[in-house]
Motif scaffolding. Structure first.
Motif, PDB file in Angstrom:
ATOM      1  N   TYR A  18      45.112  73.992  61.417  1.00 55.45           N
ATOM      2  CA  TYR A  18      44.307  74.481  60.300  1.00 55.45           C
ATOM      3  C   TYR A  18      44.855  75.804  59.770  1.00 55.45           C
ATOM      4  CZ  TYR A  18      40.414  76.268  57.579  1.00 55.45           C
ATOM      5  OH  TYR A  18      39.646  76.780  56.557  1.00 55.45           O
ATOM      6  N   GLU A  22      45.963  76.510  56.021  1.00 56.30           N
ATOM      7  CA  GLU A  22      45.151  77.493  55.304  1.00 56.30           C
ATOM      8  C   GLU A  22      46.008  78.624  54.749  1.00 56.30           C
ATOM      9  OE1 GLU A  22      42.693  80.991  54.614  1.00 56.30           O
ATOM     10  OE2 GLU A  22      44.189  80.786  56.202  1.00 56.30           O
ATOM     11  N   THR A  26      49.089  74.388  50.887  1.00 54.22           N
ATOM     12  CA  THR A  26      49.509  72.989  50.940  1.00 54.22           C
ATOM     13  C   THR A  26      50.811  72.915  51.728  1.00 54.22           C
ATOM     14  OG1 THR A  26      50.051  71.031  49.604  1.00 54.22           O
ATOM     15  CG2 THR A  26      50.771  73.147  48.755  1.00 54.22           C
ATOM     16  N   TYR A  55      37.804  69.587  56.966  1.00 56.41           N
ATOM     17  CA  TYR A  55      38.444  70.891  56.813  1.00 56.41           C
ATOM     18  C   TYR A  55      39.719  70.805  55.976  1.00 56.41           C
ATOM     19  CZ  TYR A  55      35.423  73.182  60.277  1.00 56.41           C
ATOM     20  OH  TYR A  55      34.361  73.724  60.959  1.00 56.41           O
ATOM     21  N   ILE A  56      40.469  69.741  56.142  1.00 53.44           N
ATOM     22  CA  ILE A  56      41.681  69.539  55.367  1.00 53.44           C
ATOM     23  C   ILE A  56      41.719  68.108  54.844  1.00 53.44           C
ATOM     24  CG2 ILE A  56      43.010  71.312  56.600  1.00 53.44           C
ATOM     25  CD1 ILE A  56      44.383  69.124  58.138  1.00 53.44           C
ATOM     26  N   THR A  64      46.316  69.587  52.593  1.00 59.12           N
ATOM     27  CA  THR A  64      45.763  70.670  51.788  1.00 59.12           C
ATOM     28  C   THR A  64      44.426  71.105  52.365  1.00 59.12           C
ATOM     29  OG1 THR A  64      44.663  69.113  50.287  1.00 59.12           O
ATOM     30  CG2 THR A  64      46.854  69.888  49.657  1.00 59.12           C
ATOM     31  N   LEU A  65      44.060  72.351  52.089  1.00 63.87           N
ATOM     32  CA  LEU A  65      42.758  72.857  52.483  1.00 63.87           C
ATOM     33  C   LEU A  65      41.690  72.173  51.643  1.00 63.87           C
ATOM     34  CD1 LEU A  65      41.485  75.069  54.305  1.00 63.87           C
ATOM     35  CD2 LEU A  65      41.629  76.602  52.342  1.00 63.87           C
ATOM     36  N   ARG A 126      41.815  80.664  50.022  1.00 64.45           N
ATOM     37  CA  ARG A 126      41.838  81.081  51.422  1.00 64.45           C
ATOM     38  C   ARG A 126      40.460  80.844  52.009  1.00 64.45           C
ATOM     39  NH1 ARG A 126      45.852  84.320  53.382  1.00 64.45           N
ATOM     40  NH2 ARG A 126      45.134  83.326  55.315  1.00 64.45           N
ATOM     41  N   HIS A 127      40.428  80.417  53.269  1.00 63.94           N
ATOM     42  CA  HIS A 127      39.139  80.232  53.931  1.00 63.94           C
ATOM     43  C   HIS A 127      39.363  80.271  55.431  1.00 63.94           C
ATOM     44  CE1 HIS A 127      35.006  79.201  54.479  1.00 63.94           C
ATOM     45  NE2 HIS A 127      35.287  78.095  55.128  1.00 63.94           N
ATOM     46  N   ASN A 128      39.033  81.411  56.030  1.00 61.39           N
ATOM     47  CA  ASN A 128      39.183  81.563  57.470  1.00 61.39           C
ATOM     48  C   ASN A 128      38.021  82.400  57.997  1.00 61.39           C
ATOM     49  OD1 ASN A 128      39.960  84.381  57.048  1.00 61.39           O
ATOM     50  ND2 ASN A 128      41.933  83.561  56.366  1.00 61.39           N
ATOM     51  N   SER A 132      37.328  84.560  52.505  1.00 63.70           N
ATOM     52  CA  SER A 132      37.287  83.315  51.756  1.00 63.70           C
ATOM     53  C   SER A 132      37.323  83.674  50.282  1.00 63.70           C
ATOM     54  CB  SER A 132      36.017  82.532  52.087  1.00 63.70           C
ATOM     55  OG  SER A 132      36.004  81.282  51.436  1.00 63.70           O
TER      56      SER A 132
END
Length: 244
Positions: A18, A22, A26, A55-56, A64-65, A126-128, A132
């Protein structure tokens, strides 16, 4: 996956896969497997877990995210038809160019920093567990002409607030596109439980402040001589939108 959902992982292998996708936005499936240095079996197990959690996404071997931030909308005004939709990684160059176009006079400092962050991280979304961000774009015939960006902190004490920027290329202004982008960002934030949004502009950008005030924003504070624009010290006007 919703942009306000903090990702959690059952295994370190799933987290590694992930995190790679992320960071890059991609990536080819085989490239991810090489870079995370997992056995084929461990990689497939981790990938299956991430796909099942939403999640992906796997689009023909490209990972991709996966963020669900809403639908595609079409609008027409004065004979111009444009689309407002969530941004994706294919919009990267057009998005950066548009933000730079809008901030080229050096007065939309926050937007400039958003463009620089995009270039540094080389990814639209972005998302962690730390940060985000969500982008909506306005496009005409596939070309990005405007954006609305929400920078969303993941720290619990800040998760009800976010920073918003919005802009439209000069040649497409005056047709309500900026207002539609603003409303899309506000609607998304309200639907996801945010209570306040922020935007900061130099005091010399009167048009920007009028635009924000017309959409319900108010001045919350002023930082004196915060910016240096064309060699002159300029105040920062800190504006906010509060949901009722």
């Amino acid at each position: 996956m919703d942009a306000v959902e903090r990702p959690t992982f059952e295994t370190s292998a799933a987290m590694e896969v992930y995190q790679y996708v992320e960071r890059h936005g991609t990536a080819a499936r085989h490239r991810v497997r090489e870079m995370v240095d997992l056995s084929p079996e461990a990689f497939e197990k981790a990938l299956t877990h991430l796909l099942s959690k939403g999640y992906i996404e796997d689009d023909g071997g490209t990972l991709t995210l996966a963020l669900d931030v809403g639908s595609v909308e079409q609008h027409t005004t004065d004979g111009l038809t444009y689309t407002i939709r969530p941004a994706h990684n294919d919009d990267f160059e057009g998005l950066v160019q548009t933000i730079r176009n809008v901030s080229s006079d050096g007065t939309y400092v926050v937007a400039e920093s958003v463009a620089e962050q995009l270039l540094y991280e080389d990814a639209v979304t972005r998302h962690n567990t730390v940060e985000s961000r969500v982008f909506f774009v306005a496009t005409v015939d596939g070309e990005v002409i405007g954006w609305c960006h929400l920078d969303i902190p993941q720290l619990d004490k800040l998760r009800e607030t976010a920073q918003l920027t919005v802009g439209v290329k000069e040649e497409q202004r005056g047709q309500g596109i900026g207002s539609q982008l603003m409303e899309r960002g506000l609607d998304w934030a309200k639907a996801n439980g945010y209570r306040k949004l922020y935007n900061s502009v130099p005091a010399i950008t009167e048009n920007a402040m009028v635009f924000l005030e017309d959409h319900g924003w108010h001045t919350e504070g002023i930082r004196r001589n915060h910016y240096t624009v064309d060699g002159e010290q300029v105040d920062e006007v800190m504006m906010a939108y509060t949901f009722e």
